[in-house]
Scaffold this active site. Structure first.
Site, PDB file in Angstrom:
ATOM      1  CE  LYS A   1       5.632   3.349   1.462  1.00  0.00           C
ATOM      2  NZ  LYS A   1       4.193   3.696   1.361  1.00  0.00           N
TER       3      LYS A   1
ATOM      4  CG  ASP B   1       2.847   6.794   0.969  1.00  0.00           C
ATOM      5  OD1 ASP B   1       3.374   6.168   0.034  1.00  0.00           O
ATOM      6  OD2 ASP B   1       2.137   6.237   1.828  1.00  0.00           O
TER       7      ASP B   1
ATOM      8  N   GLY C   1       0.817  -1.203   0.000  1.00  0.00           N
ATOM      9  CA  GLY C   1       0.000   0.000   0.000  1.00  0.00           C
ATOM     10  C   GLY C   1       0.848   1.249   0.000  1.00  0.00           C
ATOM     11  CB  THR C   2       2.930   2.870  -1.414  1.00  0.00           C
ATOM     12  OG1 THR C   2       3.790   3.981  -1.269  1.00  0.00           O
ATOM     13  CG2 THR C   2       3.060   2.369  -2.834  1.00  0.00           C
ATOM     14  CB  THR C   3       0.525   7.413  -3.221  1.00  0.00           C
ATOM     15  OG1 THR C   3      -0.738   6.954  -2.741  1.00  0.00           O
ATOM     16  CG2 THR C   3       0.313   8.221  -4.499  1.00  0.00           C
TER      17      THR C   3
END
Length: 223
Positions: A39, A23, A6-8
């Site tokens: 990340k 993020d 889960g990330t952007t």
């Protein structure tokens, strides 16, 4: 067992530079597993990458790419080009397609002979060269909306930074798997620069002050 995911992440090309932003939240199912997840990684002097998806798979890829970039420099005396780095990763991912790395990658870099370069890669090794912008992760649909509406290929580095942060902020407000701060890198002919927390806070602060001024003007007009 749930994996951390889960990330952007966002990547865009602006005036003779590439900007990468992510993020910092890593989730495990409905649990926020890490609020300071890394990340965004520097691979070489002129190349950086973002990761989204399974953390273990992504970190294995990062280690492999850093090692290959160093070996290339030792053997040739030159930095590996962004395209060669992306192609190498594409081959690694494709060779493992029966047991794929569960990750999405953005590679950004500066080619001293060909300018800024941006590539996105899927888990099976599919590689796309992006001429404008790209986004990955669970919050990417929201980030894309901001990028589509406001992107300009000729924008300055400062404008590009503000747009990348705006896209991330929008995703973090709506996607439960994104949040807890941002990491940003600017890649130019001078190399990769990872922005400090103070520099990012300053950029976010400028955007907030402008937003307040606009809202104040609207209120005055409505009166």
């Amino acid at each position: 067992m749930d994996t951390m995911k889960g990330t952007t992440t966002v990547g865009l090309i602006c005036d003779d530079a590439v900007i990468l932003a992510t993020d910092k939240r890593a989730s495990m199912g409905n649990l926020i597993a890490d609020k300071e997840a890394k990340k965004l990684y520097k691979i070489d002097d002129y190349i950086a990458m973002t990761i989204a998806g399974s953390v273990g798979d992504a970190q294995a890829i990062v280690r492999a790419l850093i090692a290959e970039a160093r070996l290339y420099k030792m053997r040739t005396g030159k930095n590996i080009s962004p395209r060669a780095c992306a192609t190498l990763l594409s081959n690694i991912l494709h060779s493992s397609r029966m047991f794929p790395f569960l990750t999405q990658i953005i590679i950004g870099g500066y080619d001293l002979t060909d300018g800024p370069k941006l590539f996105s890669l899927d888990p099976l090794g599919g590689m796309n060269e992006e001429k404008t912008f790209t986004s990955t992760g669970s919050g990417s649909p929201i980030a894309y909306g901001v990028l589509e509406a406001e992107y300009d290929r000729d924008m300055s580095i400062e404008e590009g930074l503000k747009l990348a942060l705006k896209a991330l902020k929008s995703a973090m407000e709506r996607d439960t798997y994104s949040g807890n701060g941002v990491s940003v890198a600017v890649i130019t002919k001078e190399g990769v620069k990872l922005l400090s927390d103070e520099e990012i806070t300053k950029l976010l602060g400028n955007d907030k002050s402008k937003t307040k001024k606009k809202s104040t003007r609207r209120r005055k007009k409505s009166k």
